[in-house]
Enzyme design. Structure first.
Site, PDB file in Angstrom:
ATOM      1  N   GLU B  50       0.809  -1.228   0.000  1.00  0.00           N
ATOM      2  CA  GLU B  50       0.000   0.000   0.000  1.00  0.00           C
ATOM      3  C   GLU B  50       0.840   1.275   0.000  1.00  0.00           C
ATOM      4  O   GLU B  50       0.405   2.308  -0.503  1.00  0.00           O
ATOM      5  CB  GLU B  50      -0.948   0.018   1.208  1.00  0.00           C
ATOM      6  CG  GLU B  50      -2.118  -0.951   1.099  1.00  0.00           C
ATOM      7  CD  GLU B  50      -1.821  -2.311   1.687  1.00  0.00           C
ATOM      8  OE1 GLU B  50      -0.635  -2.611   1.979  1.00  0.00           O
ATOM      9  OE2 GLU B  50      -2.768  -3.111   1.852  1.00  0.00           O
ATOM     10  N   GLN B 113      -8.509  -6.126  11.915  1.00  0.00           N
ATOM     11  CA  GLN B 113      -8.039  -5.086  10.987  1.00  0.00           C
ATOM     12  C   GLN B 113      -8.666  -3.727  11.264  1.00  0.00           C
ATOM     13  O   GLN B 113      -8.970  -2.979  10.339  1.00  0.00           O
ATOM     14  CB  GLN B 113      -8.250  -5.517   9.526  1.00  0.00           C
ATOM     15  CG  GLN B 113      -7.366  -6.700   9.156  1.00  0.00           C
ATOM     16  CD  GLN B 113      -7.266  -6.967   7.661  1.00  0.00           C
ATOM     17  OE1 GLN B 113      -8.196  -6.707   6.922  1.00  0.00           O
ATOM     18  NE2 GLN B 113      -6.137  -7.499   7.234  1.00  0.00           N
ATOM     19  N   LYS B 162     -17.310  -0.574   6.183  1.00  0.00           N
ATOM     20  CA  LYS B 162     -17.785  -1.572   5.221  1.00  0.00           C
ATOM     21  C   LYS B 162     -19.301  -1.541   5.039  1.00  0.00           C
ATOM     22  O   LYS B 162     -19.802  -1.618   3.919  1.00  0.00           O
ATOM     23  CB  LYS B 162     -17.351  -2.969   5.690  1.00  0.00           C
ATOM     24  CG  LYS B 162     -17.621  -4.045   4.636  1.00  0.00           C
ATOM     25  CD  LYS B 162     -16.965  -5.365   4.988  1.00  0.00           C
ATOM     26  CE  LYS B 162     -17.167  -6.360   3.848  1.00  0.00           C
ATOM     27  NZ  LYS B 162     -16.543  -7.669   4.120  1.00  0.00           N
TER      28      LYS B 162
END
Lengths: 163, 570
Positions: B50, B113, B162
Site C-alpha cells: 500500500e 483489521q 464496510k
C-alpha cells in the site's frame, strides 16, 4: 505573553482533536481550552488560553485558520475583553469551619449549591485571579475537590465574533 | 438512481474524471472492489504494497496537474499507506485516499483489521473524513477532491466503513461546493504587489528564489517571463527544479545544503530577495540566525499565510496563488515605464559571475571507477534532458538534482520534505501511467530501491517501461558521508551487505537487467536501455565509487556562506 484566542469551528466529531493535536504537534502551550456549541448548533466556540512570543502567537492563529473546519479565529486579548471561569469546589464543612466557609463564600459572592452534614459544594464564577484568590483564602486542608472549567472569553462592545 | 455506497464511490471517481486508481484490496473494501470490477472507466493498478499505491498516486499527481487517487483497506492497509500520505503532505501534493474501515457497529471494538485511521492520519493530511452514512459519501468525496486541489494542495483521506459501502441510497453528484470554513485566497493583494514591484525596481543586488509552489500552481511560464523581464539571477529549490530553465544563463543552480556556491552567495548577499512558493526550509537557508545577519528586504509570495514569516521575517508578504500574483507583477511591470537599475544590475552580475567562476560543480572523473555524477550527466545527454526523472532519497538524489538540468516543470519528482526512501520506483510508475509516451527514469541507490523493490512485479503486470539507474555504492551513501565528516569515520550500520545481483533480480521479475562496472560502458549501456529496450523496464546497476561525497555542502546549522566546496576544504 498570555493570549486568549477565541474561534468558531464546525461542530464535527474530531474537531477538538484537530485543534489540540495542532498545539501538541507544533509544541505550543495550552493553559486552558473550553468548547461548547453556540446558538447555531452546527458550530462550536472555543476559547484557548496560551502563552508565547508575538511570532508564536501569529503562527498559532495562522495555523488555526488553516484547519479546514475552523471558521474564524480572533485573539480577543488584543483589545478590551471579558474573561470568566466557573469553579466548583467541595469543602469539608464541620464545626466552626462551617460558618467560616459560609462567610468566605459570601465575601466572594460565591454560592453554596450542595450541603451535607460534613461538606459544602461552592460555586464561584470570575476571572482566574478571583478563583485563585478564593482558593488562597480557604484553609487548604478543607479542600476536598476542585473543578475549574477553564476560561470563556468575549470581546467588549462592538467586538463580535460571529459568522 | 439508487446505488450502493460502493457504487457511489466509483461513480464519484468517474465524475471527477479519475482514470487510474492505485490500490490493494482487502476485507473492508470488498464492496468497493466489486463495484470497480463492474465498470471500465476507472482503471485500477494493483500494487504490491500500500505504501507504493500512495507513492504511485503521488507520482501521478506530481507529473500532471491532476489529483492522484489511492484505495486501501482498513487496518494494515491504512497504516501502510501512512508513509505515502505523509510524503505527499510534506510536499503539498493533491491526493485523495479512500480507505476501508470496519463496519460502524464494530468501530471501537478492537475488531479484526481495525485502526483509528482518521486519528492516525490526522497530523499528515490536509483534511480527513469518516463517512458514517451512505447518504454522505457523494458530498464527502466531492469535498475531498475540492480540498485536495485548491489552496495549498495536499492529501485528503476518506475513511468508509464496510456497512456504509454496502448500504443503498439515491445517488446524485453535487455540482457545486461551498464551505464556510474554507475559502483559500487566490488573487494577491494589489497594493502589496505594487509595493513588491517597486522594491524589485529599486533593488541593487536582487535575487529570485522559487520553490515547489511554482510547479504546483503551473506558473513556470509566468516565472520565466518575469525573470527575463527583470534580468535578475534566479535559483530553484529542490522542489522547484524546472520552474525556470536550468540551461538559461540567469539560472544559478539550486540553493541550500547541496546547492551551488553562486546560488547561496547570491541568496545571502542580495539586497532584495523575491521568494515565490518557497518556505525558507532548513535545507535551503541553513541557520536562520546566520541568514538574518545580512540585511535584505524579502518579498514572499505564497498561498499559505502560515508559510510566511515562519522562519524568517518578511517585509512584503503576498498571500495568493503564485501564478495569479506573478501575472499581476508582469502586468504592472509592463504597464509602467520603470526598469531595473541597469548599472547596479551589471555590477551585481559581475559579482555573481565571479562566484560562478569557482565552478563548484566540477568533480574529478575517472577512467577506472564510475563516478555517480558522471552517470547522471550521461543520463541527461542520452535522454536529451527531457526525461521525467524520479529519485529516491540520499546521495543519488542530490547528484540527480545537481547534474540533470531540468528545463521544464513536472520533470523532476522526489520526496523533498519528508525525505522518504523508496519513493523512486512508485513515482516512476505513476508518472509513466500518466504520461504513457514519456521517457521515465528513476535514479536510485541500492538501499532506497530495496524499500519498494516488490513493485518490479507491478511494473511487469502493467508493462511500465521505466529505466532504473541504480547508483550502487554498497553504502547508505548519505549516512556514510555524515559519518565520515562528523562521526570520525565510524561507519555504524551504513554498509549494505549481502546485496542481491540486481540485474538477475530484475530478470527474475521478467525485466531486462544490465550490470555496468566501467566508466566506458556507462553511455553504451544507457543507449541500449533507452533505444533497444525502449519498451521494456531496464534495471541498470551501476557499480559506482563508494567513497564519493556530495559537494558543495553547507553543514547542518551553518550559514549559506560557510560552504565546503570539495574534500580539499575539509
Amino acid at each position: 505573553m498570555r493570549h486568549v484566542i477565541s474561534l468558531l469551528i464546525e461542530n464535527e466529531s474530531g474537531a477538538l482533536s484537530r485543534v489540540s493535536g495542532l498545539f501538541s504537534a507544533r509544541g505550543y502551550n495550552i493553559e486552558s481550552l473550553t468548547v461548547a456549541p453556540t446558538e447555531d448548533a452546527s458550530m462550536s466556540r472555543m476559547t484557548i488560553v496560551t502563552t508565547g512570543s508575538d511570532d508564536i502567537i501569529e503562527q498559532i492563529t495562522k495555523q488555526l485558520n488553516k484547519l479546514v473546519e475552523v471558521v474564524k479565529v480572533v485573539d480577543i486579548s488584543e483589545a478590551a475583553h471579558i474573561e470568566r471561569e466557573l469553579m466548583l469546589i467541595k469543602l469539608r464543612a464541620t464545626g466552626k469551619d462551617r460558618e467560616e466557609v459560609k462567610r468566605t463564600a459570601d465575601i466572594f459572592r460565591a454560592r453554596i449549591i450542595d450541603v451535607t452534614e460534613a461538606s459544602y459544594v461552592v460555586e464561584l464564577t470570575g476571572n482566574q485571579a478571583k478563583l485563585d484568590a478564593f482558593i488562597g483564602a480557604i484553609d487548604n486542608t478543607l479542600i476536598l475537590e476542585t473543578v475549574r472549567s477553564g476560561i470563556c472569553g468575549v470581546g467588549r462592545g462592538d467586538r463580535i465574533l460571529k459568522l | 438512481m439508487v446505488l450502493t455506497g460502493a457504487e457511489i464511490v466509483i461513480r464519484c471517481l468517474q465524475e471527477e474524471k479519475v482514470e487510474h486508481v492505485f490500490g490493494y484490496p482487502g476485507g473492508a473494501v470488498l464492496f468497493i472492489y466489486d463495484a470497480l470490477f463492474q465498470q471500465e472507466q476507472v482503471r485500477h493498478v494493483l500494487v504490491r504494497h500500500e505504501q507504493a499505491a500512495v507513492h504511485a498516486a503521488d507520482g501521478y499527481a506530481r507529473s500532471t496537474q491532476k489529483v492522484g487517487v489511492a484505495l486501501v483497506t482498513s487496518g494494515p492497509g491504512a497504516t501502510n499507506a501512512v508513509t505515502g500520505i505523509a510524503t505527499a503532505f510534506c510536499d503539498s501534493i493533491p491526493l485523495v485516499i479512500i480507505s476501508g474501515q470496519v463496519p460502524t457497529a464494530a468501530i471501537g471494538q478492537d475488531a479484526f483489521q481495525e485502526v483509528d485511521t482518521v486519528g492516525i492520519t490526522r497530523p499528515c493530511v490536509k483534511h480527513n473524513f469518516l463517512v458514517k452514512d451512505v447518504r454522505d459519501i457523494a458530498a464527502t468525496i466531492k469535498k475531498a477532491f475540492y480540498l485536495a486541489r485548491t489552496g495549498r494542495p495536499g492529501p485528503v483521506l476518506v475513511d468508509i466503513p464496510k456497512d456504509v459501502s454496502m448500504h443503498k441510497c439515491e445517488f446524485e453528484y453535487p455540482q457545486e461546493i461551498s464551505m464556510r470554513s474554507y475559502n483559500p485566497v487566490v488573487k494577491g493583494h494589489q497594493g502589496q504587489i505594487r509595493k513588491a514591484v517597486q522594491l524589485l525596481l529599486e533593488a541593487r543586488r536582487p535575487m529570485i528564489y522559487t520553490g515547489g509552489g511554482v510547479i504546483l500552481s503551473d506558473a513556470a511560464e509566468q516565472l520565466t517571463k518575469l525573470t527575463r523581464l527583470l534580468g535578475f539571477p534566479i535559483t530553484n529549490t529542490l522542489m522547484g527544479l524546472g520552474g525556470y530553465p536550468a540551461s538559461d544563463r540567469q539560472y544559478l543552480g539550486m540553493p541550500g545544503m547541496h546547492g551551488t556556491y553562486e546560488a547561496n552567495m547570491a541568496m545571502h548577499y542580495s539586497d532584495v530577495l523575491l521568494a515565490v512558493g518557497a518556505r525558507f526550509d532548513d535545507r535551503v537557508i541553513g541557520s536562520p540566525a546566520h541568514f538574518a545577519e545580512e540585511p535584505r528586504k524579502i518579498i514572499h509570495v505564497d498561498i499559505d499565510p502560515s508559510s510566511i514569516s515562519k522562519r524568517v521575517k518578511v517585509d512584503v508578504p503576498i498571500v495568493g496563488d503564485v501564478r495569479e500574483v506573478l501575472d499581476e507583477m508582469i502586468r504592472q511591470l509592463e504597464a509602467g515605464k520603470a526598469r531595473p537599475n541597469a548599472e547596479a544590475l551589471a555590477a551585481w552580475w559581475k559579482q555573481v559571475e565571479e562566484w560562478r567562476s569557482r565552478n563548484c560543480m566540477v568533480y574529478k572523473n575517472s577512467d577506472e571507477i564510475i563516478k555517480p555524477q558522471f552517470v547522471v550527466q550521461k543520463l541527461w545527454e542520452v535522454t536529451g534532458g527531457d526525461a521525467i526523472v524520479t529519485s529516491d532519497v540520499g546521495q543519488h538524489q542530490m547528484w540527480a538534482s545537481q547534474y540533470y538540468r531540468f528545463d521544464k516543470p513536472r520533470r523532476w519528482l522526489n520526496s523533498g520534505g519528508l525525505g522518504t526512501m523508496g519513493v523512486g520506483m512508485p513515482y516512476a510508475m505513476g508518472a509513466q501511467l500518466a504520461n504513457p509516451g514519456a521517457t521515465v527514469a528513476c535514479v536510485t541507490g541500492e538501499a532506497s530501491i530495496q524499500m519498494n523493490i516488490q513493485e518490479l512485479s507491478t511494473c511487469k503486470q502493467f508493462r511500465l517501461p521505466i529505466k532504473i539507474c541504480n547508483l550502487n555504492n554498497r553504502y547508505l551513501g548519505m549516512v556514510r558521508q555524515w559519518q565520515e565528516l562528523f562521526h570520525g569515520g565510524r561507519y555504524s550500520e551504513s554498509y549494505m551487505d549481502s546485496l542481491p545481483d540486481f540485474a538477475k533480480l530484475a530478470e527474475a521479475y521478467g525485466h531486462v537487467g544490465i550490470r555496468v562496472d566501467k566508466p566506458a560502458d556507462v553511455e553504451p549501456a544507457l543507449r541500449e536501455a533507452f533505444t533497444k529496450h525502449k519498451n521494456e523496464l531496464v534495471f541498470l546497476d551501476f557499480q559506482v565509487d563508494p567513497t564519493e561525497n556530495v559537494y558543495p555542502m553547507v553543514q547542518g546549522g551553518k550559514g549559506l556562506t560557510e560552504m565546503i566546496l570539495s574534500a580539499e576544504d575539509l
